[in-house]
Design a protein around this motif. Structure first.
Motif, PDB file in Angstrom:
ATOM      1  N   LEU A  57      41.320  53.797  82.951  1.00 41.82           N
ATOM      2  CA  LEU A  57      41.843  53.523  81.613  1.00 41.82           C
ATOM      3  C   LEU A  57      40.849  52.730  80.775  1.00 41.82           C
ATOM      4  N   VAL A  58      40.179  51.764  81.384  1.00 37.99           N
ATOM      5  CA  VAL A  58      39.198  50.948  80.651  1.00 37.99           C
ATOM      6  C   VAL A  58      38.055  51.824  80.140  1.00 37.99           C
ATOM      7  N   PHE A  59      37.539  52.707  80.989  1.00 35.87           N
ATOM      8  CA  PHE A  59      36.445  53.575  80.554  1.00 35.87           C
ATOM      9  C   PHE A  59      36.916  54.577  79.500  1.00 35.87           C
ATOM     10  N   TRP A  60      38.135  55.071  79.622  1.00 29.50           N
ATOM     11  CA  TRP A  60      38.675  56.002  78.633  1.00 29.50           C
ATOM     12  C   TRP A  60      38.822  55.311  77.280  1.00 29.50           C
ATOM     13  N   LEU A  61      39.357  54.089  77.279  1.00 25.45           N
ATOM     14  CA  LEU A  61      39.503  53.343  76.028  1.00 25.45           C
ATOM     15  C   LEU A  61      38.155  53.016  75.406  1.00 25.45           C
ATOM     16  N   ARG A  62      37.181  52.681  76.233  1.00 23.94           N
ATOM     17  CA  ARG A  62      35.839  52.382  75.717  1.00 23.94           C
ATOM     18  C   ARG A  62      35.216  53.621  75.076  1.00 23.94           C
ATOM     19  N   ALA A  63      35.356  54.762  75.730  1.00 19.64           N
ATOM     20  CA  ALA A  63      34.812  56.009  75.169  1.00 19.64           C
ATOM     21  C   ALA A  63      35.509  56.365  73.861  1.00 19.64           C
ATOM     22  N   ARG A  68      35.274  56.787  67.976  1.00 19.82           N
ATOM     23  CA  ARG A  68      35.873  56.473  66.680  1.00 19.82           C
ATOM     24  C   ARG A  68      34.885  55.757  65.764  1.00 19.82           C
ATOM     25  N   ASN A  69      34.056  54.899  66.351  1.00 16.90           N
ATOM     26  CA  ASN A  69      33.102  54.123  65.549  1.00 16.90           C
ATOM     27  C   ASN A  69      31.728  54.747  65.464  1.00 16.90           C
ATOM     28  N   GLY A  70      31.583  55.958  66.002  1.00 13.17           N
ATOM     29  CA  GLY A  70      30.319  56.669  65.892  1.00 13.17           C
ATOM     30  C   GLY A  70      29.191  56.039  66.688  1.00 13.17           C
ATOM     31  N   LEU A  71      29.518  55.397  67.796  1.00 14.19           N
ATOM     32  CA  LEU A  71      28.472  54.762  68.612  1.00 14.19           C
ATOM     33  C   LEU A  71      27.908  55.710  69.625  1.00 14.19           C
TER      34      LEU A  71
END
Length: 71
Positions: A57-63, A68-71
Motif C-alpha cells: 500500500l505504501v508503494f502504491w500510494l507513493r506511485a 499526480r504531481n508529474g514526478l
C-alpha cells in the motif's frame, strides 16, 4: 524527460526508508502474531495480513502521488 539527479536521489532515499521500516516490521511480525494469537487467531491473521499488505500500500500510494504531481 529525464529525472533530475536530486529527484532520483530523493526517490532512492525514500525507498530505502520504506524498505528499512518494512524490514523492521516483518522482523518483529512473528512475535506480534504469536502474542495476538493468544487472544484471537482471527485477530492475529488480520493483523498479519494488514502488515504485509501495508508494505504494498505504501508503494502504491507513493506511485500515485508521483504520477499526480508529474514526478
Amino acid at each position: 524527460m529525464t529525472p533530475k539527479k536530486s529527484d532520483s536521489r530523493s526517490s532512492a532515499i525514500a525507498a530505502a526508508v520504506i524498505l528499512l521500516a518494512a524490514g523492521v516490521v516483518i522482523y518483529f511480525m512473528p512475535m506480534i502474531i504469536i502474542y495476538l494469537s493468544a487472544f484471537s487467531p482471527f485477530l492475529a491473521t488480520a493483523v498479519g495480513a494488514g502488515l504485509v499488505l501495508s508494505f504494498f500500500l505504501v508503494f502504491w500510494l507513493r506511485a500515485r502521488y508521483q504520477r499526480r504531481n508529474g514526478l
